[in-house]
Design a protein around this motif. Structure first.
Motif, PDB file in Angstrom:
ATOM      1  N   GLN B  48       0.814  -1.198   0.000  1.00 38.24           N
ATOM      2  CA  GLN B  48       0.000   0.000   0.000  1.00 38.24           C
ATOM      3  C   GLN B  48       0.851   1.252   0.000  1.00 38.24           C
ATOM      4  N   ARG B  55      -4.557  -8.965   4.220  1.00 40.05           N
ATOM      5  CA  ARG B  55      -6.012  -9.174   4.262  1.00 40.05           C
ATOM      6  C   ARG B  55      -6.270 -10.632   4.662  1.00 40.05           C
ATOM      7  N   HIS B  84      -9.034  -3.457  10.376  1.00 33.10           N
ATOM      8  CA  HIS B  84     -10.094  -2.807   9.612  1.00 33.10           C
ATOM      9  C   HIS B  84     -10.975  -3.881   8.975  1.00 33.10           C
ATOM     10  N   THR B  86     -13.589  -5.086   6.404  1.00 39.33           N
ATOM     11  CA  THR B  86     -13.879  -4.552   5.074  1.00 39.33           C
ATOM     12  C   THR B  86     -15.283  -4.913   4.614  1.00 39.33           C
ATOM     13  N   THR B  87     -15.611  -4.473   3.406  1.00 39.83           N
ATOM     14  CA  THR B  87     -16.929  -4.763   2.839  1.00 39.83           C
ATOM     15  C   THR B  87     -17.012  -6.170   2.255  1.00 39.83           C
ATOM     16  N   ARG B 164      -9.246 -11.853 -14.209  1.00 39.88           N
ATOM     17  CA  ARG B 164      -9.378 -10.885 -13.135  1.00 39.88           C
ATOM     18  C   ARG B 164      -9.932 -11.603 -11.916  1.00 39.88           C
ATOM     19  N   LYS B 165     -10.006 -10.893 -10.807  1.00 40.85           N
ATOM     20  CA  LYS B 165     -10.560 -11.482  -9.592  1.00 40.85           C
ATOM     21  C   LYS B 165     -11.981 -11.982  -9.791  1.00 40.85           C
ATOM     22  N   LEU B 182     -24.266  -8.122  -7.156  1.00 41.92           N
ATOM     23  CA  LEU B 182     -23.086  -7.318  -7.467  1.00 41.92           C
ATOM     24  C   LEU B 182     -21.840  -8.171  -7.371  1.00 41.92           C
ATOM     25  N   GLY B 206     -21.057  -6.599 -10.752  1.00 40.02           N
ATOM     26  CA  GLY B 206     -19.817  -6.058 -10.214  1.00 40.02           C
ATOM     27  C   GLY B 206     -19.867  -4.551 -10.181  1.00 40.02           C
ATOM     28  N   MET B 207     -18.915  -3.995  -9.479  1.00 37.82           N
ATOM     29  CA  MET B 207     -18.885  -2.536  -9.371  1.00 37.82           C
ATOM     30  C   MET B 207     -17.701  -1.986 -10.153  1.00 37.82           C
ATOM     31  N   GLY B 208     -16.738  -1.400  -9.474  1.00 39.94           N
ATOM     32  CA  GLY B 208     -15.603  -0.848 -10.202  1.00 39.94           C
ATOM     33  C   GLY B 208     -16.033   0.263 -11.142  1.00 39.94           C
ATOM     34  N   ARG B 250     -13.136  -8.222 -16.099  1.00 39.95           N
ATOM     35  CA  ARG B 250     -14.069  -8.943 -15.226  1.00 39.95           C
ATOM     36  C   ARG B 250     -15.114  -9.683 -16.055  1.00 39.95           C
ATOM     37  N   CYS B 420      -4.563   4.108   0.857  1.00 39.96           N
ATOM     38  CA  CYS B 420      -4.557   3.377  -0.402  1.00 39.96           C
ATOM     39  C   CYS B 420      -3.801   4.124  -1.486  1.00 39.96           C
ATOM     40  N   CYS B 461     -14.397   0.181  -3.892  1.00 37.83           N
ATOM     41  CA  CYS B 461     -14.292  -0.694  -2.725  1.00 37.83           C
ATOM     42  C   CYS B 461     -15.320  -0.312  -1.673  1.00 37.83           C
TER      43      CYS B 461
HETATM   44  C1  HEM Z   1      -5.324  -0.694  -0.324  1.00 41.10           C
HETATM   45  C2  HEM Z   1      -6.108  -1.532  -0.501  1.00 41.10           C
HETATM   46  C3  HEM Z   1      -6.975  -1.813  -1.685  1.00 41.10           C
HETATM   47  C4  HEM Z   1      -6.673  -1.874  -3.007  1.00 41.10           C
HETATM   48  C5  HEM Z   1      -5.333  -1.643  -3.667  1.00 41.10           C
HETATM   49  C6  HEM Z   1      -7.877  -2.238  -3.693  1.00 41.10           C
HETATM   50  C7  HEM Z   1      -7.988  -2.402  -5.057  1.00 41.10           C
HETATM   51  C8  HEM Z   1      -9.160  -2.634  -5.711  1.00 41.10           C
HETATM   52  C9  HEM Z   1      -9.341  -2.596  -7.118  1.00 41.10           C
HETATM   53  C10 HEM Z   1      -8.238  -2.324  -8.125  1.00 41.10           C
HETATM   54  C11 HEM Z   1     -10.645  -2.846  -7.373  1.00 41.10           C
HETATM   55  C12 HEM Z   1     -11.335  -2.871  -8.723  1.00 41.10           C
HETATM   56  C13 HEM Z   1     -11.277  -4.196  -9.307  1.00 41.10           C
HETATM   57  C14 HEM Z   1     -12.045  -4.346 -10.581  1.00 41.10           C
HETATM   58  O1  HEM Z   1     -12.999  -3.603 -10.834  1.00 41.10           O
HETATM   59  O2  HEM Z   1     -11.707  -5.247 -11.350  1.00 41.10           O
HETATM   60  C15 HEM Z   1     -11.287  -3.064  -6.126  1.00 41.10           C
HETATM   61  C16 HEM Z   1     -12.633  -3.374  -5.968  1.00 41.10           C
HETATM   62  C17 HEM Z   1     -13.208  -3.663  -4.744  1.00 41.10           C
HETATM   63  N1  HEM Z   1     -12.596  -3.704  -3.519  1.00 41.10           N
HETATM   64 FE1  HEM Z   1     -10.732  -3.044  -3.147  1.00 41.10          FE
HETATM   65  N2  HEM Z   1      -8.873  -2.383  -2.779  1.00 41.10           N
HETATM   66  C18 HEM Z   1      -8.360  -2.118  -1.547  1.00 41.10           C
HETATM   67  C19 HEM Z   1      -9.012  -2.123  -0.334  1.00 41.10           C
HETATM   68  C20 HEM Z   1     -10.305  -2.562  -0.188  1.00 41.10           C
HETATM   69  C21 HEM Z   1     -11.016  -2.461   1.042  1.00 41.10           C
HETATM   70  C22 HEM Z   1     -10.477  -1.893   2.339  1.00 41.10           C
HETATM   71  C23 HEM Z   1     -12.235  -2.988   0.797  1.00 41.10           C
HETATM   72  C24 HEM Z   1     -13.396  -3.063   1.751  1.00 41.10           C
HETATM   73  C25 HEM Z   1     -13.683  -2.074   2.580  1.00 41.10           C
HETATM   74  C26 HEM Z   1     -12.275  -3.433  -0.573  1.00 41.10           C
HETATM   75  C27 HEM Z   1     -13.362  -4.019  -1.202  1.00 41.10           C
HETATM   76  C28 HEM Z   1     -13.540  -4.000  -2.568  1.00 41.10           C
HETATM   77  C29 HEM Z   1     -14.806  -4.197  -3.208  1.00 41.10           C
HETATM   78  C30 HEM Z   1     -16.111  -4.558  -2.523  1.00 41.10           C
HETATM   79  C31 HEM Z   1     -14.600  -3.972  -4.578  1.00 41.10           C
HETATM   80  C32 HEM Z   1     -15.647  -3.968  -5.646  1.00 41.10           C
HETATM   81  C33 HEM Z   1     -15.768  -5.274  -6.289  1.00 41.10           C
HETATM   82  C34 HEM Z   1     -16.420  -5.183  -7.612  1.00 41.10           C
HETATM   83  O3  HEM Z   1     -15.968  -4.421  -8.471  1.00 41.10           O
HETATM   84  O4  HEM Z   1     -17.368  -5.923  -7.836  1.00 41.10           O
HETATM   85  N3  HEM Z   1     -11.083  -3.144  -1.141  1.00 41.10           N
HETATM   86  N4  HEM Z   1     -10.361  -2.939  -5.116  1.00 41.10           N
END
Ligand code: HEM
Ligand code: SF4
Lengths: 171, 551
Positions: B48, B55, B84, B86-87, B164-165, B182, B206-208, B250, B420, B461
């Motif tokens: 970070q 995590r 922390h 998370t969601t 992708r994830k 989602l 999905g979101m993003g 995705r 972040c 996120c």
């Molecule tokens: C520093 C830490 C983090 C990084 C680098 C990070 C990075 C990312 C990235 C790049 C995406 C978009 C992925 C995509 O659309 O393909 C994403 C989506 C997401 N992240 Fe994180 N994230 C971080 C921390 C967190 C935290 C703290 C949470 C919860 C509170 C979280 C929950 C999620 C969720 C729920 C999504 C949306 C999933 C979706 O697109 O369907 N992330 N994150």
């Protein structure tokens, strides 16, 4: 480059060994060497299929990660080796292609990983049915030793035929 | 709760040994950062802004007091005394040192926990309804199915380098507390006319930066086919999902570009070929379900005079009950939400002492169980009505009795620019200001059920797309700006919020939210019409007018 073969790694616990590469990779515009086992691209295979399968020597096919084995399904019994390209280790299509070769098409020739083949991906590759690896000269063989031992059991059925955890649980 | 058997324990222990080797090779320089990255990510280790971040998975949101104590221990020993939530039903530690991470994972393994697949382009930690098993009206407890999916997806040889994830969520209720629409795959446990259990499959949510609501791909997948059908969905995605552009990688984009029908036909063809490969024996289903058998509830009356008396006498307790206590399927019991949204504290943060306190409470008063929610709160799922007052007092003593579940101050918020390295803007400080601005509880009641969700950048996120009010941090010529979105929902009536227009600078975003609230209060049809219902009735226009025309 060196070639590491791994076919019996799971079955009888033998470690992987470096072997002679009997195959010649032939460029699309190069002459086919007389009587030698060759590996050609999908493009060349398509263009010269009849000539290639008519040769009196083993035939191998090199597939890019976006070239599915399904596209040559009917010819797989004429092919002795499929080399799957991993252009970058993150590109995981080769895993699905290896599984398809083994499970869907029952391919029992050699499936070789070429390209960005790295230590930590080897256990997964073996489980998907890849049994030989083209790697750099300094690639540590310890990676193959570790691949054999890193996980004793696995949850999913795979091409190695070892019993899954569920099979062990329920006999 | 599920307990590892020898096989599960061995897998996790071997993973720790493998990761120890990888960290060792990295520290010696035998692995480049680029090669190490996917390996550490698959064990939940991010790099970070200031440090590594670890995590840890809380699979489908269920954990024991013993596990919560371990999370506290790790916060104390290897971090700065907090974590922390998370969601995604994970907990993140913000300050671990790389050399310590194998030890942290080894400690976690002693309580059957891990960071496996909490990151990386693989099948992620499976999430579920935080009220699973205790909510009234549930078809079936979804957690046995989550555990089955967890095991099947762990170290999956074919699906560890996906485009992708890949996130899977499962619910057993009509009322969706797991945001299944989602997710890359959302699963709802259903029962058919013959009374058999099966699964409704949703795909491509999905979101993003491109939020998309999942589409229903199958009404009923029989139990025995669960993993074969999921395999077919993933195999088609692994082969055909885009790898040329990370923002289009995705499954939602594949399904969107190809069309549901074509994708679905490919999955059906693959399923027809490979059906029966991943065996899911009835004995295994029964074995796992046995772990989730309901705990030994006492036969209690549906009401408790002590509880009623305390509610009558104590205003603070009454407020807590109003928002944080929910109906339980068993008479005489209640579900208690523990808010991690106290003023002045980053949403979802808990100190090691608080983790210990809530673990002790769960041990004594909640039949040894805890849950974490995607709204960044905790849940005590099995509290006797008779014990509620004591529980509330003990939560209060630990600073965990904020009575604001579902209210405007129960904000979901990502770490943003404070932690972040992808962030455009701070989110924690805006959440704090919002909580201060709307601190008055009577005012919060007057506003009613309202979900504010905030992300520090387009990655979402903080789920801003599905907030009733969503706030998105953007970068405008090097300055922080905040876009407002209205009308989103992550529940069974899922919808993506609409952007109101130009963003607001940090000093005006809280005022803008206040304008939205004021507009809602003036437009609603009676106190019972929630913000979301009102918005859906009147649309964006009046809010837009109030936000921009008065300027
Ligand atoms: C520093 C830490 C983090 C990084 C680098 C990070 C990075 C990312 C990235 C790049 C995406 C978009 C992925 C995509 O659309 O393909 C994403 C989506 C997401 N992240 Fe994180 N994230 C971080 C921390 C967190 C935290 C703290 C949470 C919860 C509170 C979280 C929950 C999620 C969720 C729920 C999504 C949306 C999933 C979706 O697109 O369907 N992330 N994150
Ligand atoms: S939404 Fe953006 S800023 Fe917030 S945690 Fe995710 S990547 Fe970071």
């Amino acid at each position: 480059m060196k070639l590491v073969k791994n076919a019996s790694l799971i079955a009888d616990g033998r470690k992987a060994s470096v072997v002679e590469n009997d195959w010649t990779l032939v460029d699309d515009d190069a002459e086919l060497p007389e009587g030698k086992a060759v590996v050609v691209s999908l493009a060349r295979f398509r263009a010269e299929r009849d000539k290639l399968v008519g040769r009196n020597a083993p035939l191998g096919l090199r597939l890019k990660s976006n070239e599915a084995p399904a596209s040559v399904a009917d010819d797989l019994d004429r092919i002795a080796l499929v080399a799957l390209e991993f252009p970058i280790f993150r590109d995981g299509r080769g895993y699905s292609h290896a599984v398809q070769l083994r499970q869907r098409f029952g391919f029992d020739g050699e499936v070789r990983a070429v390209g960005d083949v790295l230590w930590d991906q080897i256990p997964h590759m073996i489980r998907c049915g890849i049994d030989s690896f083209e790697v750099g000269d300094d690639f540590p063989l310890a990676a193959f030793d570790e691949a054999a031992t890193v996980f004793t059991r696995h949850y999913q059925p795979d091409t190695t035929g070892r019993p899954t955890i569920n099979e062990l649980r329920h006999g | 709760m599920y307990r590892y058997d020898e096989f599960d324990q061995q897998a996790v222990d071997e993973r720790v040994a493998q990761f120890r080797g990888q960290v060792g090779r990295r520290l010696k320089g035998e692995l480049t950062e680029d090669q190490f990255k996917p390996l550490r990510l698959m064990n939940g280790l991010y790099l970070q802004l200031h440090a590594y971040m670890l995590r840890v998975a809380i699979p489908y949101g269920t954990l024991s007091p013993r596990q919560m104590h371990m999370l506290a221990h790790i916060a104390r020993k290897y971090d700065k005394g907090y974590g922390h939530f998370t969601t995604r039903q994970n907990i993140q530690y913000n300050w671990p040192r790389l050399v310590d991470t194998p030890d942290i994972l080894a400690d976690l393994a002693t309580v059957e926990m891990h960071g496996i697949q909490t990151s990386g382009n693989c099948i992620r930690n499976v999430t579920s309804d935080p009220f699973a098993g205790v909510a009234a009206g549930e078809v079936e407890d979804p957690r046995p199915w989550c555990e089955i999916i967890r095991q099947w997806s762990t170290f999956h040889p074919e699906f560890s380098y996906l485009p992708r994830k890949f996130k899977i969520a499962v619910t057993g209720s009509e009322h969706d507390r797991a945001a299944i629409k989602l997710h890359d795959i959302g699963i709802r446990v259903v029962r058919n006319a013959e009374g058999e259990t099966g699964f409704e499959f949703w795909v491509g949510g999905g979101m993003g930066r491109t939020p998309i609501i999942a589409k229903k791909i199958k009404d009923f997948v029989p139990k025995a086919d669960l993993l074969d059908y999921a395999t077919a969905c993933l195999r088609v995605y692994n082969e055909l999902g885009r790898r040329d552009n990370i923002y289009k990688a995705r499954i939602k984009i594949l399904v969107h570009e190809m069309g549901l029908e074509k994708y679905s036909a490919l999955v059906d063809a693959e399923f027809a070929r490979s059906r029966g490969t991943v065996k899911l024996p009835d004995a295994e289903i029964a074995r796992i379900q046995a772990y989730f058998a309901p705990p030994a509830y006492e036969a209690l009356p549906a009401t408790s005079t002590g509880f009623e008396a305390h509610k009558f006498e104590d205003k603070g307790f009454r407020a807590f009950v109003r928002t944080n206590v929910h109906a339980h399927k068993v008479p005489g019991y209640a579900i208690v939400s523990v808010s991690l949204k106290a003023p002045g504290i980053a949403p979802g943060d808990a100190s090691a002492d608080q983790m210990d306190a809530v673990a002790d409470i769960a041990e004594r008063y909640s039949l040894d169980e805890l849950r974490v929610t995607h709204e960044q709160n905790l849940v005590l799922p099995n509290v006797k009505l008779d014990d509620l007052y004591t529980v509330w007092q003990q939560l209060s003593a630990a600073g965990l009795a904020s009575a604001n579940i579902g209210l405007i101050s129960d904000i979901i918020c990502c770490p943003g620019l404070d932690y972040c390295d992808l962030a455009n803007a701070r989110s924690i400080s805006i959440a704090d200001e919002l909580q201060q601005r709307f601190a008055d509880l009577e005012r919060q009641y007057a506003i009613g059920n309202l979900k504010i969700k905030m992300s520090g950048c387009i990655n979402a996120c903080g789920h801003h797309h599905v907030g009733h009010i969503g706030i998105l941090g953007v970068d405008k010529h090097g300055k922080e700006f905040y876009q407002l979105q209205l009308g989103g929902s992550g529940a069974e009536d899922a919808s993506i919020g609409q952007v109101t227009g130009t963003g607001f600078p940090p000093e005006r975003i809280v005022g803008a939210v206040e304008t939205v609230i004021g507009t809602y209060l003036s437009l609603r049809h009676g106190d019972a019409e929630t913000f979301l219902d009102c918005y859906r009735r009147v649309g964006l226009a009046p809010f837009k007018a109030a936000l921009y025309e008065a300027r």
